[in-house]
Design an enzyme around this catalytic site. Sequence first.
Site, PDB file in Angstrom:
ATOM      1  N   ASP A 274      40.561  -4.377   4.132  1.00 51.42           N
ATOM      2  CA  ASP A 274      41.150  -3.162   4.706  1.00 51.42           C
ATOM      3  C   ASP A 274      40.280  -1.924   4.510  1.00 51.42           C
ATOM      4  O   ASP A 274      40.598  -0.860   5.044  1.00 51.42           O
ATOM      5  CB  ASP A 274      42.531  -2.892   4.078  1.00 51.42           C
TER       6      ASP A 274
ATOM      7  N   ASP B 132      60.355  -1.432   2.973  1.00 51.90           N
ATOM      8  CA  ASP B 132      59.066  -0.800   2.680  1.00 51.90           C
ATOM      9  C   ASP B 132      58.558  -0.019   3.890  1.00 51.90           C
ATOM     10  O   ASP B 132      58.071   1.105   3.762  1.00 51.90           O
ATOM     11  CB  ASP B 132      58.046  -1.888   2.306  1.00 51.90           C
ATOM     12  N   ASP B 133      58.658  -0.652   5.055  1.00 51.44           N
ATOM     13  CA  ASP B 133      58.217  -0.012   6.294  1.00 51.44           C
ATOM     14  C   ASP B 133      59.057   1.238   6.589  1.00 51.44           C
ATOM     15  O   ASP B 133      58.534   2.267   7.035  1.00 51.44           O
ATOM     16  CB  ASP B 133      58.322  -0.982   7.481  1.00 51.44           C
TER      17      ASP B 133
ATOM     18  N   ASP C  58      42.176  -8.199  -0.253  1.00 47.33           N
ATOM     19  CA  ASP C  58      42.823  -7.372   0.760  1.00 47.33           C
ATOM     20  C   ASP C  58      42.179  -5.989   0.835  1.00 47.33           C
ATOM     21  O   ASP C  58      41.952  -5.454   1.924  1.00 47.33           O
ATOM     22  CB  ASP C  58      44.311  -7.236   0.395  1.00 47.33           C
TER      23      ASP C  58
ATOM     24  N   LYS D  37      53.129 -13.517   4.549  1.00 46.02           N
ATOM     25  CA  LYS D  37      52.227 -12.666   3.759  1.00 46.02           C
ATOM     26  C   LYS D  37      52.902 -12.132   2.494  1.00 46.02           C
ATOM     27  O   LYS D  37      52.241 -11.858   1.503  1.00 46.02           O
ATOM     28  CB  LYS D  37      51.705 -11.510   4.618  1.00 46.02           C
TER      29      LYS D  37
ATOM     30  N   PHE E  83      63.066  -6.788   2.070  1.00 41.21           N
ATOM     31  CA  PHE E  83      62.256  -5.945   1.189  1.00 41.21           C
ATOM     32  C   PHE E  83      61.104  -5.285   1.960  1.00 41.21           C
ATOM     33  O   PHE E  83      60.841  -4.098   1.827  1.00 41.21           O
ATOM     34  CB  PHE E  83      61.702  -6.791   0.043  1.00 41.21           C
TER      35      PHE E  83
ATOM     36  N   PHE F  17      44.224 -11.713  -7.057  1.00 45.13           N
ATOM     37  CA  PHE F  17      43.293 -12.379  -6.124  1.00 45.13           C
ATOM     38  C   PHE F  17      43.495 -11.848  -4.703  1.00 45.13           C
ATOM     39  O   PHE F  17      42.541 -11.492  -4.004  1.00 45.13           O
ATOM     40  CB  PHE F  17      43.529 -13.895  -6.216  1.00 45.13           C
TER      41      PHE F  17
ATOM     42  N   ARG G 258      43.750   1.786  -5.495  1.00 49.95           N
ATOM     43  CA  ARG G 258      44.758   0.767  -5.811  1.00 49.95           C
ATOM     44  C   ARG G 258      45.371   1.158  -7.157  1.00 49.95           C
ATOM     45  O   ARG G 258      44.658   1.361  -8.118  1.00 49.95           O
ATOM     46  CB  ARG G 258      44.091  -0.625  -5.888  1.00 49.95           C
TER      47      ARG G 258
ATOM     48  N   LYS H  50      53.171  -3.075 -11.724  1.00 54.68           N
ATOM     49  CA  LYS H  50      54.575  -3.074 -12.169  1.00 54.68           C
ATOM     50  C   LYS H  50      54.995  -4.443 -12.697  1.00 54.68           C
ATOM     51  O   LYS H  50      55.964  -4.572 -13.426  1.00 54.68           O
ATOM     52  CB  LYS H  50      55.485  -2.654 -11.008  1.00 54.68           C
TER      53      LYS H  50
ATOM     54  N   ASP I  73      48.228 -10.913  10.413  1.00 54.44           N
ATOM     55  CA  ASP I  73      48.260  -9.461  10.278  1.00 54.44           C
ATOM     56  C   ASP I  73      46.939  -8.838  10.736  1.00 54.44           C
ATOM     57  O   ASP I  73      46.912  -7.875  11.502  1.00 54.44           O
ATOM     58  CB  ASP I  73      48.539  -9.090   8.817  1.00 54.44           C
TER      59      ASP I  73
END
Length: 347
Positions: A99, A235-236, A95, A192, A231, A90, A104, A50, A166
């Site tokens: 994970d 999101d959560d 990530d 983060k 923000f 990057f 993606r 985006k 995290d």
Amino acid sequence: MAKKTTLKEFESVFPKLEEVLLEHAKSYNLPGQALEWYKKSLETNAVGGKCNRGMSVPDSASLLLGRPLTEEEYFKAATLGWMTELLQAFFLVSDDIMDGSITRRGKPCWYRHEGVGMIAINDAFMLESAIYTLLRKYFRDHPCYVDMIELFHEVTFQTEIGQLCDLLTAPEDKVDLDNFSMDKYRFIVIYKTAYYSFYLPVALALYLLDLATPDNLKQAEAILIPLGEYFQIQDDYLDNFGDPEVIGKIGTDIQDNKCSWLVNQALAIVTPEQRRILEENYGRKDKQKEAAVKKLYDELQLEQRYKDYEEKVVGEIRSLIDNIDESQGLKKGVFEAFLAKIYKRSK
């Protein structure tokens, strides 16, 4: 009047920057196969998102000046914006490996592309290096050149310590709710996400226009970090309570053992019996166990708890914006634009 950039305008700058990066690689007589690989990595990982972070640099610069940017000003601001997108690329490539992510932006993660695998680790390093190649090419004579380099280094480190906390707090394969706390959650979110997503673009615009006084940077940070925290909490909230069709994805925080705002809020108010439900069901790759946690969230009225939090924090942020001292060139409109994008969003 300031002018808002479009994704099309922003993306139109990238081919020129890509050319600079490939020419730089060519100067070392990089073999053709490797050069093509680098090109594909740049185009797959830096382009196609985006670009909200990147576009925030020219948007902020235009708001600070109170007018549309000239062609040269736009190119410079968008170039700094693309550096934030390279930083994001990057982080995301790295990530996704950490994970074990599958997709993606609706496509396979870079490391899952045929023939890529762990070469993606080196590709991530090269995406980071590209930032400094472009900085040297276009900003070496800028009075804030060293400040910009230091800003990128510092924000990179801040994001990395947020990621470290995290990974240690919420490993996917080991559920330990005693490891969660709001203090850890805030640390993760601030370092983060908030610094590179919110503070970095505005700080870059201030440096570009030579408006980065200590006071302006301090005021910007004092507003943008709480904005970034809001923000992420939003999101959560959307991960559980949002409409998957609007968001474009199905939330996975419960199954992924995320140290999210919702689980931390739940842990603060549960009865021993409700705590047992969380202990037995949170962080398991099981739809029925996930449903049990979602039911508990409803019982605990976490949706209303979020809405109360949202009104409180937005009031505090608006008050900080109202108190901005504009005498040194900082403009309230920069922060109002960020808040307008986020407040009550549904995706």
